[in-house]
Design an enzyme around this catalytic site. Sequence first.
Site, PDB file in Angstrom:
ATOM      1  N   ASP A 130       0.810  -1.217   0.000  1.00  0.00           N
ATOM      2  CA  ASP A 130       0.000   0.000   0.000  1.00  0.00           C
ATOM      3  C   ASP A 130       0.845   1.270   0.000  1.00  0.00           C
ATOM      4  O   ASP A 130       2.055   1.229   0.208  1.00  0.00           O
ATOM      5  CB  ASP A 130      -0.968   0.000   1.201  1.00  0.00           C
ATOM      6  CG  ASP A 130      -0.312  -0.522   2.487  1.00  0.00           C
ATOM      7  OD1 ASP A 130       0.922  -0.515   2.579  1.00  0.00           O
ATOM      8  OD2 ASP A 130      -1.054  -0.925   3.398  1.00  0.00           O
TER       9      ASP A 130
ATOM     10  N   HIS B 203      -7.183  -4.594  10.157  1.00  0.00           N
ATOM     11  CA  HIS B 203      -6.916  -4.418   8.722  1.00  0.00           C
ATOM     12  C   HIS B 203      -5.624  -5.130   8.323  1.00  0.00           C
ATOM     13  O   HIS B 203      -4.707  -5.298   9.128  1.00  0.00           O
ATOM     14  CB  HIS B 203      -6.923  -2.939   8.306  1.00  0.00           C
ATOM     15  CG  HIS B 203      -5.759  -2.116   8.747  1.00  0.00           C
ATOM     16  ND1 HIS B 203      -5.843  -0.760   8.993  1.00  0.00           N
ATOM     17  CD2 HIS B 203      -4.449  -2.432   8.981  1.00  0.00           C
ATOM     18  CE1 HIS B 203      -4.663  -0.297   9.329  1.00  0.00           C
ATOM     19  NE2 HIS B 203      -3.797  -1.285   9.343  1.00  0.00           N
TER      20      HIS B 203
HETATM   21  C1  F6R Z   1       1.513  -1.456   6.082  1.00  0.00           C
HETATM   22  C2  F6R Z   1       0.201  -2.082   6.183  1.00  0.00           C
HETATM   23  C3  F6R Z   1      -0.589  -2.046   7.446  1.00  0.00           C
HETATM   24  C4  F6R Z   1       0.249  -2.340   8.693  1.00  0.00           C
HETATM   25  C5  F6R Z   1      -0.620  -2.258   9.950  1.00  0.00           C
HETATM   26  C6  F6R Z   1       0.189  -2.479  11.211  1.00  0.00           C
HETATM   27  O1  F6R Z   1       2.045  -1.638   4.791  1.00  0.00           O
HETATM   28  O2  F6R Z   1      -0.247  -2.607   5.239  1.00  0.00           O
HETATM   29  O3  F6R Z   1      -1.632  -2.983   7.351  1.00  0.00           O
HETATM   30  O4  F6R Z   1       0.808  -3.619   8.585  1.00  0.00           O
HETATM   31  O5  F6R Z   1      -1.237  -1.007  10.017  1.00  0.00           O
HETATM   32  O6  F6R Z   1       1.078  -1.428  11.356  1.00  0.00           O
HETATM   33  P1  F6R Z   1       2.211  -1.445  12.490  1.00  0.00           P
HETATM   34  O7  F6R Z   1       3.157  -2.529  12.137  1.00  0.00           O
HETATM   35  O8  F6R Z   1       2.833  -0.082  12.404  1.00  0.00           O
HETATM   36  O9  F6R Z   1       1.500  -1.703  13.782  1.00  0.00           O
END
Ligand code: F6R
Length: 253
Positions: free
Chosen positions: A70, A141
């Site tokens: 993304d 998500h």
């Molecule tokens: C990032 C993505 C998001 C993150 C998720 C968790 O490319 O696709 O789905 O994996 O928001 O983010 P963190 O690791 O910062 O808690």
Amino acid sequence: MSNFTVWKTADPASAGKISAEIIAKTVIAKPDCLLGLATGSTPVPIYKELVAQHKKSNLDFSKVRTVNLDEYVGLSAEHPQSYHHFMMSNFFDHINIDLQNTRIPDGMAADLSAFCDQYEQQITNWGGIDLQLLGIGLNGHIGFNEPASVFTRRTHLTDLTESTRKANQRFFNSLDEVPRQAITMGIGTIMTARKILLVCTGIKKAEILERTFFGPIDPMVPASVLQFHQNVTVVADEAALKTILQKHPEFSA
Ligand code: F6R
């Protein structure tokens, strides 16, 4: 949960090491593999470890291809909070990858919808994703597939929920600066990956991790769709596994 391989680790750093091992094995077994990559805090130790393996053991990325999950709409590749910038500074700048073999959604594309179609086509042309690395949001998500997204969508433009914008505010000066839209691979795209590596660390994720794998399969918890995938490896630290271990004492990782 029986269809999943689960690795329990002491902390995020060890989760990074094990996840990097799994990715390195894929690269060694198939030097021109297509890796689906993620950004955010969770993968930082993974990229650090892969860079270390490249430097110490010559882990070779010269033929590897990558597609990122993304990107924020409206941020240029140079913006310090863009996922382009994240990938360069955390990973690509430090390994021998050919940047021609990397793709990240273009949040500045003039025609976002046409861009999304081209992105899907590129994944197909490259033979599909061999291994997709995923983090998970506090709301369940994966990519930026927010709750209530349908499960079947491919790469698309999406509105970010307030919960996601607030969670990501830590990287920006204020909530106002956090973009309101993103391009994301869809759940339909993610589910075509031959292998999924979901990495989850920290106590804040304990509840959503339990709902993902032990709750109903429900678009309100987008990651729950992974219960349908045939090849999922979960790497989680003790903190993230807390609710699962409390509610399901029979479960052992
Ligand atoms: C990032 C993505 C998001 C993150 C998720 C968790 O490319 O696709 O789905 O994996 O928001 O983010 P963190 O690791 O910062 O808690």
